[in-house]
Write a protein that holds these residues in place. Sequence first.
Motif, mmCIF file in Angstrom:
data_model
loop_
_atom_site.group_PDB
_atom_site.id
_atom_site.type_symbol
_atom_site.label_atom_id
_atom_site.label_comp_id
_atom_site.label_asym_id
_atom_site.label_seq_id
_atom_site.Cartn_x
_atom_site.Cartn_y
_atom_site.Cartn_z
ATOM 1 N N VAL A 37 -1.897 7.628 6.986
ATOM 2 C CA VAL A 37 -0.440 7.753 7.079
ATOM 3 C C VAL A 37 0.205 7.003 5.919
ATOM 4 N N ALA A 38 1.413 7.412 5.567
ATOM 5 C CA ALA A 38 2.176 6.692 4.545
ATOM 6 C C ALA A 38 2.586 5.337 5.106
ATOM 7 N N TYR A 39 2.370 4.288 4.318
ATOM 8 C CA TYR A 39 2.685 2.951 4.806
ATOM 9 C C TYR A 39 4.177 2.685 4.686
ATOM 10 N N LYS A 40 4.769 2.199 5.767
ATOM 11 C CA LYS A 40 6.185 1.829 5.776
ATOM 12 C C LYS A 40 6.346 0.340 6.026
ATOM 13 N N LYS A 41 5.828 -0.133 7.129
ATOM 14 C CA LYS A 41 5.875 -1.553 7.436
ATOM 15 C C LYS A 41 4.864 -1.841 8.533
ATOM 16 N N GLY A 42 4.635 -3.122 8.790
ATOM 17 C CA GLY A 42 3.713 -3.509 9.842
ATOM 18 C C GLY A 42 2.472 -4.202 9.295
ATOM 19 N N GLU A 43 1.753 -4.866 10.189
ATOM 20 C CA GLU A 43 0.547 -5.580 9.805
ATOM 21 C C GLU A 43 -0.596 -4.603 9.542
ATOM 22 N N TYR A 44 -1.365 -4.894 8.519
ATOM 23 C CA TYR A 44 -2.562 -4.094 8.230
ATOM 24 C C TYR A 44 -3.692 -5.041 7.842
ATOM 25 N N GLU A 72 -6.501 17.183 -2.854
ATOM 26 C CA GLU A 72 -6.905 18.376 -2.109
ATOM 27 C C GLU A 72 -7.015 18.128 -0.613
ATOM 28 N N ASN A 73 -7.479 16.924 -0.216
ATOM 29 C CA ASN A 73 -7.678 16.681 1.217
ATOM 30 C C ASN A 73 -6.625 15.759 1.823
ATOM 31 N N LEU A 74 -5.571 15.449 1.065
ATOM 32 C CA LEU A 74 -4.555 14.531 1.566
ATOM 33 C C LEU A 74 -3.915 15.043 2.848
ATOM 34 N N GLU A 75 -3.478 16.281 2.861
ATOM 35 C CA GLU A 75 -2.832 16.829 4.054
ATOM 36 C C GLU A 75 -3.798 16.905 5.223
ATOM 37 N N GLN A 76 -5.055 17.214 4.935
ATOM 38 C CA GLN A 76 -6.047 17.276 6.006
ATOM 39 C C GLN A 76 -6.238 15.911 6.655
ATOM 40 N N LEU A 77 -6.348 14.862 5.835
ATOM 41 C CA LEU A 77 -6.589 13.530 6.372
ATOM 42 C C LEU A 77 -5.359 12.938 7.041
ATOM 43 N N ARG A 78 -4.199 13.539 6.840
ATOM 44 C CA ARG A 78 -2.991 13.068 7.514
ATOM 45 C C ARG A 78 -2.877 13.632 8.927
ATOM 46 N N GLN A 79 -3.743 14.566 9.288
ATOM 47 C CA GLN A 79 -3.717 15.140 10.634
ATOM 48 C C GLN A 79 -4.331 14.178 11.645
ATOM 49 N N VAL A 80 -3.697 14.034 12.807
ATOM 50 C CA VAL A 80 -4.185 13.137 13.852
ATOM 51 C C VAL A 80 -5.620 13.518 14.229
ATOM 52 N N PRO A 83 0.825 -1.208 0.000
ATOM 53 C CA PRO A 83 0.000 0.000 0.000
ATOM 54 C C PRO A 83 0.859 1.257 0.000
ATOM 55 N N ALA A 84 0.336 2.302 -0.597
ATOM 56 C CA ALA A 84 0.983 3.608 -0.508
ATOM 57 C C ALA A 84 0.569 4.305 0.785
ATOM 58 N N TRP A 85 -0.703 4.156 1.143
ATOM 59 C CA TRP A 85 -1.251 4.780 2.350
ATOM 60 C C TRP A 85 -2.087 3.759 3.108
ATOM 61 N N VAL A 86 -2.187 3.943 4.410
ATOM 62 C CA VAL A 86 -3.068 3.136 5.251
ATOM 63 C C VAL A 86 -3.733 4.058 6.270
ATOM 64 N N VAL A 87 -4.798 3.564 6.865
ATOM 65 C CA VAL A 87 -5.464 4.295 7.939
ATOM 66 C C VAL A 87 -4.874 3.844 9.271
ATOM 67 N N ASP A 88 -4.332 4.783 10.021
ATOM 68 C CA ASP A 88 -3.867 4.517 11.377
ATOM 69 C C ASP A 88 -5.099 4.593 12.276
ATOM 70 N N LEU A 121 -5.197 -4.113 16.590
ATOM 71 C CA LEU A 121 -4.315 -3.948 15.441
ATOM 72 C C LEU A 121 -4.193 -2.470 15.084
ATOM 73 N N GLY A 122 -3.202 -2.133 14.242
ATOM 74 C CA GLY A 122 -2.885 -0.727 14.053
ATOM 75 C C GLY A 122 -3.358 -0.096 12.758
ATOM 76 N N TYR A 123 -3.437 -0.865 11.665
ATOM 77 C CA TYR A 123 -3.679 -0.240 10.368
ATOM 78 C C TYR A 123 -4.807 -0.939 9.608
#
Length: 697
Positions: free
Chosen positions: A88-95, A116-124, A76-81, A149-151
């Motif tokens: 968040v940008a996906y790096k590693k870990g179970e999803y 347009e909303n990428l930066e907004q949705l990256r906010q905690v 994945p390029a992105w996952v939901v934390d 689980l996390g993602y």
Amino acid sequence: MPVFLNKNMPYHGVTPHLVPFLPYIEKTDDSPLDGAWRPADSLSRPIDVAVIEGWLGECDGSHWCHSQSRKQRSKPAWVVDVKRRCVVAYKKGEYVALSYVWGPGCDTGSICLVKENLEQLRQVGSLDKVRGLPRTIADAVRLVVELGLGYLWVDRLCIVQDDLEEKGRQLMGMAGIYEGAYFTLVAAQSADASGPLSSRPLQRSRKGSWWGVLLTLAPGVGLIGKRKEKGDMPWRRPMNNREVMNSHSIDLLRTVWFQRGWTFQEYLFSRRRVVFHNNTVNWECLCVSLHEHQQRLSSIPTNTLLFSRLDHWPSFHRFARLSALFAPRYLTFAEDVHDAFSGAGNHFAATFPGGLISGLPGGCFFDAALLWQPYSPMEKRHPSNQVQMGEEVLPSWSWLTYRGNVQSESWAAGWSYLATSQHEGGWQVFPTVHWEHSETKDSPRHPASSLETRTHIPDSEDWKESDGHYTHPSIPDTVFSRPIPLPCPHQPQPAVAQRSRYLHCTSKHTTWTLHPKAYHAFAGNCAILALLDQLGNLAGHLRLNTLESDIRHHIPTNTVDLTELSRGQVELQPQSPGSAQTEKKERLDMLQRDLSFPFPVPLMEELKAGKAKEKELVLHPLADVFDEWSLPLWPETRNKGLYEFYNVMWIKWLDEGETVAERVAVGRIEKGAWEGRETVVRAVIIACGNCFFARVV
């Protein structure tokens, strides 16, 4: 609704040869039900989250379905934390991957990830603030949190929808994304994303044992079933776990989720699935399938692991079965059909040495692949208004272009190299035409087929022969009637499925006369037209993609254009009187069960004729495919020995110069009749066209 079911077949109507590819059925057992089983008929009875935890723990500890070594093809390029409630940008870990029905799409009422909303949705905490988060996704987030689980990966929030380059990469890699997930959460309860994950509440049991809560869920519920309320329909308690899972399999087949094109590869490539549908939850991994009231988790020995529904060698049989399951599925945008099939398509492209060309295996398999037939009339997938004229890749010669029931047995010549009993039939195809494909009419052409002879033994140093059968060390459990070309194990870059509009060939061509009457296919719902030789005798047939009732008064009186595809043969064995009577009784039983069973009318009369002179029926594994054998015009003298023929395509010209045509129908003509007819060798381009097996008026 696509017709996946046949009421005359076992497993509640599931066609037997598709059983290994359907949900649950192949991985359950006949163990007795635990006493507390009950149908999920009360929406107040909760689904215990601890049951899902128990499934995951059992599989992690005993089956190793998720942890078996493999190289994940894409990530994945992105996952939901789910804990920080943001993207968040996906790096590693179970999803966890979510498979669901998208619904109306990215409209103003529901949130999608865009530039347009990428930066907004990256906010905690952003997911708690956005409007229009679909209910299915919100419920999935809560369940993943509850499981610790996390993602979560969900396409609506993890693919930037208006970044065409990234979206293309992610769509091409979706099979790998689902394959790499810790498990896939299948939301088949609702018809779109606005519905809940389950109509029953999800909560964790307060007792130490997750099984104990099932004994105290509601008053009046005993150990053998529910309390009968006034107006309840009668029901029978299942005898064992297999009966439960068979029933759940049919329920899942009928959901909107199972009927959608995109969910095909999501389900196929997921190694572990938690499936919500019909007010219940089930588990399916590579080893077992379980229902929520099943206490014994390890019901199937782990030495029977079913590690994959896909093979690493060119399995035409597997390709045909999976294609038959995909063909009836719906797509909102018909032009997405290649992307929706790309997971399986890219796999087959890498395993078939000739690749995959617009949904058809290439190389030495291409001649057999061209012979696909509909089981019942199929609908053409028309591109949406978003596609400009000439840009669609929906060729008339590919099954991917049509939605409906493709008859997978019509590809049986493609797996004649298998020697096991379930693949008997002996239908062989021999190439006579060299095929090329191209993206546009004038763009560079690439080989689609291979004219190499069948006596050639690829990788001869690795194939071992014994008693006329062959084995290969890389496929130790499969016996072959002859060696086949295998993919190169050291291929640096896996092949991807190609998409082409045009097929080019130089082939023998002639015109033929049709019999003035149409017939039903013996097994199927399509019309059959008989081809007559110059003396008026039956020489061959064509199967149309229309009902006999729709064409009976519109059969062309002029000749039809046929072009040669390949040569074929099949060995016929004479029937004994006993086997003929058994066959007749079985077919009459079918008629009595279903008066709409599509027999040719003359054949129905003969079957009911009692002691009158009866036509001998061809008893053969391919009797459902070779339509000419059931035609009243078919001479009984042909029901033994070697049946040799030519595969032909009825084409309709699209240009005045008669160079570009579309596929109308495919059939067969006896070898002697075709070779005895004067033919013309000419170049033909088979293109897209606007109709398919069109009704002739």
